[in-house]
Design a protein around this motif. Structure first.
Motif, mmCIF file in Angstrom:
data_model
loop_
_atom_site.group_PDB
_atom_site.id
_atom_site.type_symbol
_atom_site.label_atom_id
_atom_site.label_comp_id
_atom_site.label_asym_id
_atom_site.label_seq_id
_atom_site.Cartn_x
_atom_site.Cartn_y
_atom_site.Cartn_z
ATOM 1 N N THR A 48 0.828 -1.206 0.000
ATOM 2 C CA THR A 48 0.000 0.000 0.000
ATOM 3 C C THR A 48 0.864 1.259 0.000
ATOM 4 O O THR A 48 1.775 1.382 0.813
ATOM 5 N N GLN A 53 -2.908 0.319 -3.981
ATOM 6 C CA GLN A 53 -2.863 -0.825 -3.069
ATOM 7 C C GLN A 53 -2.969 -2.091 -3.922
ATOM 8 O O GLN A 53 -3.993 -2.325 -4.570
ATOM 9 N N GLU A 175 -5.480 0.586 5.359
ATOM 10 C CA GLU A 175 -4.129 1.045 5.000
ATOM 11 C C GLU A 175 -3.013 0.208 5.616
ATOM 12 O O GLU A 175 -1.991 -0.044 4.997
#
Ligand SMILES: Nc1nc2c(ncn2[C@@H]2O[C@H](COP(=O)(O)OP(=O)(O)OP(=O)(O)O)[C@@H](O)[C@H]2O)c(=O)[nH]1
Ligand SMILES: [Mg+2]
Length: 295
Positions: A48, A53, A175
């Motif tokens: 990421t 990502q 994330e």
């Protein structure tokens, strides 16, 4: 919107799929070894950044099906090809007839496939060219990318080409998501990796590791980890334990040090070797081990 998508890493056993995943992510997520059939599950690793990502899906090698375990490993790998944005088909040598089936699968499903030629640190340019030529007319590959999962050569190029194929779908996972592997699974795998590295012939294929218990020891600020190592025959148990228990001691020390380094966790390992006859053909045992499971 940031670009995102799934990339399945497939190929024959031992071509370096798990090494590729680890190098792409920059962390040891999947164990690796010179023995085929090292990977037994689908392992996700996320890369990421602010712009993208990518979720890489490492899979067991597709090989010959000697037993229920091998059969399940191939099934997991095949199932991993669908529902991905891109496929990395990893090879380390020229085309061989045994790859015909997978190429047919690409054709039938019109998949976006990169041919990733791995281990180029061991090859001369001529050899790389010959490998590419042998695959050239078999399928309409998106690209041919020669890489090394050890030196990292060309991996930036591979990512750059991959990003061109990914949609702007935003984050698929939080994330800070790195892998679907729990600490427990990673410990189990690191123990198995050391067994693979320290044993030969049929032993690596006949071994499974099950973590029975983990206790936190406050006094020593460490985890006491109790793991069973399953083998199929008592002769294998003898080999694994070794003369005066030396082999299992070497394995235990190597596993402890790597768990400490990779997971940043201090552990005390208690390993027991047990005979579980023909576990590789035991449906229930395989299910208990999570083999063939989807995440
Ligand atoms: N020299 C060199 N060795 C590599 C490279 N990539 C992988 N290897 C070695 O090849 C062996 C197999 O690597 P793995 O990553 O375990 O292969 P795999 O395809 O995941 O194997 P399975 O899980 O059994 O299907 C290991 O000994 C690696 O160190 C590479 O780029 N260069
Ligand atoms: Mg692997």
């Amino acid at each position: 919107m940031i670009k995102s998508g799934f990339v399945a890493i497939i190929g024959k056993p031992n071509v370096g799929k798990s090494s590729l995943l680890n190098k792409l992510i920059g962390e040891k997520i999947a164990i690796t070894s010179p023995t085929p059939e090292t990977t037994r599950n689908r392992i996700l690793g996320a890369l990421t950044t602010n712009e993208y990502q990518i979720i890489f899906v490492d899979t067991p090698g597709m090989g010959k099906n000697f037993n229920l375990l091998s059969k399940k490993l191939t099934e997991v790998s095949k199932a991993s090809m669908d529902d991905n944005d891109v496929i990395y088909y990893v090879v380390d040598r020229k085309y061989h007839e045994s790859q015909k089936e997978v190429i047919e699968y690409f054709k039938e499903h019109q998949l976006k496939v990169f041919l990733v030629i791995n281990k180029i640190d061991l090859m001369k340019t001529k050899e790389i060219d010959e490998i590419i030529i042998s695959y050239m007319n078999l399928y309409d590959f998106q690209a041919f990318v020669p890489v090394s999962s050890i030196t990292g050569q060309n991996l930036d190029k591979l990512i750059e080409l991959t990003l061109k194929e990914l949609p702007e779908d935003g984050l698929l996972f939080p994330e800070d998501f790195v892998s679907n592997q729990t600490e427990r699974m990673r410990m189990m795998e690191l123990i198995r990796e050391k067994i693979l590295l320290h044993t030969k012939e049929e032993i690596p294929h006949s071994v499974a590791v099950v973590i029975e218990n983990i206790f936190y020891n406050e006094e020593l600020d460490q985890y006491d980890v109790y793991a069973d190592i399953l083998v199929e025959k008592s002769s294998q148990k003898q080999i694994l334990i070794g003369k005066n228990g030396e082999k299992i001691k070497t394995i235990g020390t190597a596993a402890r040090l790597d768990i400490n380094k990779t997971l940043k966790t201090k552990v005390h390992l208690v390993l027991w070797v047990k005979v579980k006859k023909d576990w590789r053909n035991d449906e229930r045992m395989l299910t208990n081990l999570g083999i063939g499971e989807d995440y």
